[in-house]
Design a protein around this motif. Sequence first.
Motif, PDB file in Angstrom:
ATOM      1  N   TYR A 193      41.212  35.259  27.829  1.00 50.81           N
ATOM      2  CA  TYR A 193      40.888  36.649  27.499  1.00 50.81           C
ATOM      3  C   TYR A 193      39.667  37.141  28.255  1.00 50.81           C
ATOM      4  N   GLU A 194      38.583  36.353  28.316  1.00 53.49           N
ATOM      5  CA  GLU A 194      37.348  36.864  28.920  1.00 53.49           C
ATOM      6  C   GLU A 194      37.518  37.112  30.414  1.00 53.49           C
ATOM      7  N   TRP A 195      38.343  36.294  31.074  1.00 50.65           N
ATOM      8  CA  TRP A 195      38.589  36.525  32.505  1.00 50.65           C
ATOM      9  C   TRP A 195      39.443  37.749  32.720  1.00 50.65           C
ATOM     10  N   TRP A 196      40.400  37.923  31.822  1.00 53.27           N
ATOM     11  CA  TRP A 196      41.215  39.135  31.902  1.00 53.27           C
ATOM     12  C   TRP A 196      40.326  40.362  31.732  1.00 53.27           C
ATOM     13  N   ARG A 197      39.410  40.311  30.749  1.00 55.82           N
ATOM     14  CA  ARG A 197      38.569  41.462  30.451  1.00 55.82           C
ATOM     15  C   ARG A 197      37.703  41.824  31.663  1.00 55.82           C
ATOM     16  N   LEU A 198      37.199  40.783  32.336  1.00 56.53           N
ATOM     17  CA  LEU A 198      36.366  41.015  33.518  1.00 56.53           C
ATOM     18  C   LEU A 198      37.201  41.614  34.654  1.00 56.53           C
ATOM     19  N   THR A 199      38.360  41.007  34.942  1.00 58.68           N
ATOM     20  CA  THR A 199      39.178  41.525  36.048  1.00 58.68           C
ATOM     21  C   THR A 199      39.699  42.922  35.719  1.00 58.68           C
ATOM     22  N   HIS A 200      39.986  43.168  34.445  1.00 64.71           N
ATOM     23  CA  HIS A 200      40.479  44.485  34.047  1.00 64.71           C
ATOM     24  C   HIS A 200      39.430  45.550  34.380  1.00 64.71           C
ATOM     25  N   ALA A 201      38.175  45.264  34.039  1.00 63.70           N
ATOM     26  CA  ALA A 201      37.100  46.236  34.312  1.00 63.70           C
ATOM     27  C   ALA A 201      36.910  46.411  35.814  1.00 63.70           C
TER      28      ALA A 201
ATOM     29  N   LEU B 274      44.011  52.233  50.827  1.00 62.81           N
ATOM     30  CA  LEU B 274      45.156  52.697  50.039  1.00 62.81           C
ATOM     31  C   LEU B 274      46.076  51.539  49.634  1.00 62.81           C
ATOM     32  N   ILE B 275      46.216  50.560  50.540  1.00 66.74           N
ATOM     33  CA  ILE B 275      47.033  49.386  50.172  1.00 66.74           C
ATOM     34  C   ILE B 275      46.328  48.605  49.054  1.00 66.74           C
ATOM     35  N   ALA B 276      44.997  48.515  49.151  1.00 65.68           N
ATOM     36  CA  ALA B 276      44.235  47.867  48.076  1.00 65.68           C
ATOM     37  C   ALA B 276      44.410  48.621  46.763  1.00 65.68           C
ATOM     38  N   LEU B 277      44.417  49.938  46.840  1.00 69.71           N
ATOM     39  CA  LEU B 277      44.574  50.772  45.644  1.00 69.71           C
ATOM     40  C   LEU B 277      45.938  50.516  44.986  1.00 69.71           C
ATOM     41  N   ILE B 278      46.986  50.506  45.812  1.00 70.47           N
ATOM     42  CA  ILE B 278      48.331  50.248  45.271  1.00 70.47           C
ATOM     43  C   ILE B 278      48.399  48.830  44.681  1.00 70.47           C
ATOM     44  N   GLY B 279      47.805  47.871  45.397  1.00 71.51           N
ATOM     45  CA  GLY B 279      47.780  46.491  44.906  1.00 71.51           C
ATOM     46  C   GLY B 279      47.031  46.380  43.591  1.00 71.51           C
ATOM     47  N   ALA B 280      45.894  47.083  43.509  1.00 77.46           N
ATOM     48  CA  ALA B 280      45.088  47.014  42.283  1.00 77.46           C
ATOM     49  C   ALA B 280      45.843  47.606  41.103  1.00 77.46           C
ATOM     50  N   LEU B 281      46.584  48.695  41.327  1.00 74.43           N
ATOM     51  CA  LEU B 281      47.374  49.313  40.251  1.00 74.43           C
ATOM     52  C   LEU B 281      48.436  48.334  39.742  1.00 74.43           C
ATOM     53  N   LEU B 282      49.131  47.693  40.693  1.00 74.25           N
ATOM     54  CA  LEU B 282      50.173  46.736  40.302  1.00 74.25           C
ATOM     55  C   LEU B 282      49.565  45.538  39.566  1.00 74.25           C
ATOM     56  N   LEU B 283      48.421  45.083  40.060  1.00 72.63           N
ATOM     57  CA  LEU B 283      47.760  43.924  39.463  1.00 72.63           C
ATOM     58  C   LEU B 283      47.269  44.227  38.041  1.00 72.63           C
ATOM     59  N   LEU B 284      46.745  45.455  37.845  1.00 76.21           N
ATOM     60  CA  LEU B 284      46.293  45.874  36.512  1.00 76.21           C
ATOM     61  C   LEU B 284      47.428  45.736  35.500  1.00 76.21           C
ATOM     62  N   ALA B 285      48.606  46.250  35.881  1.00 74.57           N
ATOM     63  CA  ALA B 285      49.752  46.189  34.963  1.00 74.57           C
ATOM     64  C   ALA B 285      50.203  44.744  34.778  1.00 74.57           C
ATOM     65  N   LEU B 286      50.306  44.012  35.869  1.00 75.52           N
ATOM     66  CA  LEU B 286      50.800  42.638  35.803  1.00 75.52           C
ATOM     67  C   LEU B 286      49.905  41.761  34.924  1.00 75.52           C
TER      68      LEU B 286
END
Lengths: 436, 33
Positions: free
Chosen positions: A142-150, A118-130
């Motif tokens: 861009y390509e690294w963002w696209r990979l991490t976004h997916a 659950l902490i990973a889930l909250i972290g991942a949500l924050l990281l997605l937005a950031l």
Amino acid sequence: MRRGSAVPWVAAYAGLVALPLLLALVRPLPPGRGFLVEFGVGLGFVGLAMLWLQFALTARFRNVAASLGLDTMLQFHGQAGVVAIAFALAHPVVLLASEPAFVEFLDPRVSAARALALIALIGALLLLALLTFKRRPLGIPYEWWRLTHAVLAFGVVFLGTVHVLRVGYYISVPWKQALWVAAGLAAVGLLVHTRVVRPQLLRRRPYRVSSVTAERGNAWTVALEPVDHEGMTFTAGQFVWLTLGDSPYSLQQHPFSFSSSARDSGRLGVTIKALGDYTASVGEVQPGTNAYLEGPYGAFTFPSDAPSGVFIAGGVGITPIMSILRTMRDDDDRRPVTLIYGTSELQRTLFADEIATLRATLRLDVLHVFERPHAGWDGPTGWITRELLERALPPADSDYHALICGPDPMMDIAEATLRRNGVPLSRMRSERFNIV
Amino acid sequence: MRHVHARRTVLALAAAFVLLAALFAWLRGSTGF
């Protein structure tokens, strides 16, 4: 291609988001737990449903994209993503505020695996937005963002769906569990379709770069020829997602407008301005390079029933309009068109010579606007402003259709001025370049 | 113009979803549904 109404799609979206909540109200029901706790639960269900649907918004379904416009869908994806993350984060906040005992979900002494997940889930949500909003300031390619976004998006829906199933308060009966698993799998399936299956399909229809030509204004026209297939038919003004190189799985896939005539499907041209990003090296692309084209997409087209046109372009925004003008030349289309074209200076004005030639063949009026006028120029200077447009626009009752493509500030001014001059949205089409 | 519409649509949907979650909470938490 005319954009259809967004209402049915928005209604379908709202219905799908509401579905988990409606499902939770189907008996057998567990005991209610007070307004605030159930409100927190409700926010969580809505947030997860919106996160699932994020995958549908970027799956580039041709029929949906055709009726709404891919740029609109990607804008919606970005804005809905913020709301989805806010809902998903409000879920634990409201629950903890209403019932502090819920803190055990995040307590590793109670269950290390659950707390970590659950902490990973909250972290991942924050990281997605950031990462999405700070990609450029942080200097992330861009390509690294696209990979991490997916990867982050996959992690979020996976952990979120597992969380709902593990808590199981509202999902205690097998058929409800099956539906939740199916929804989670569908979201992942969409991701796999977009990122794996579709590139595989593109591999069967490869293209080859036949030439790379320097244009004015540090831009390059890349000509593409189909390899052992008939190519692609598109409507002038549309764009494709282009991947250059040996693999259609490259993360460097970007949207570019066709600049070539739609009547020349065996030799497609895209014109790319070399900016400081992935486009900087476009001039170094060698003829013979493999290319993969996904599309065509876009509703930025000049309708066949439009009596006349006003095209407003800024800088490289001329690209799709050039495709429309070249197609009109090939079709011997004699409808009157006014082109208002803002650039920095004549020497950097993309397609300046060909536009001058087209004036002889088409019923085309051209109004150049130069930021830095050359000696002897007695036309308008500076930027495309409201005052300039109001002087240049035909009377609104002439029923012209307006096409607008260029930098955001120019488009905002052009759209607002057209509206003020009585041009309805149904006669106005815009294409924004900064969709990714 | 379209991007403005997208933003308004998302805001309207977000407000509707908050109301929906509140309706759910009221049904479950307050009425004993």
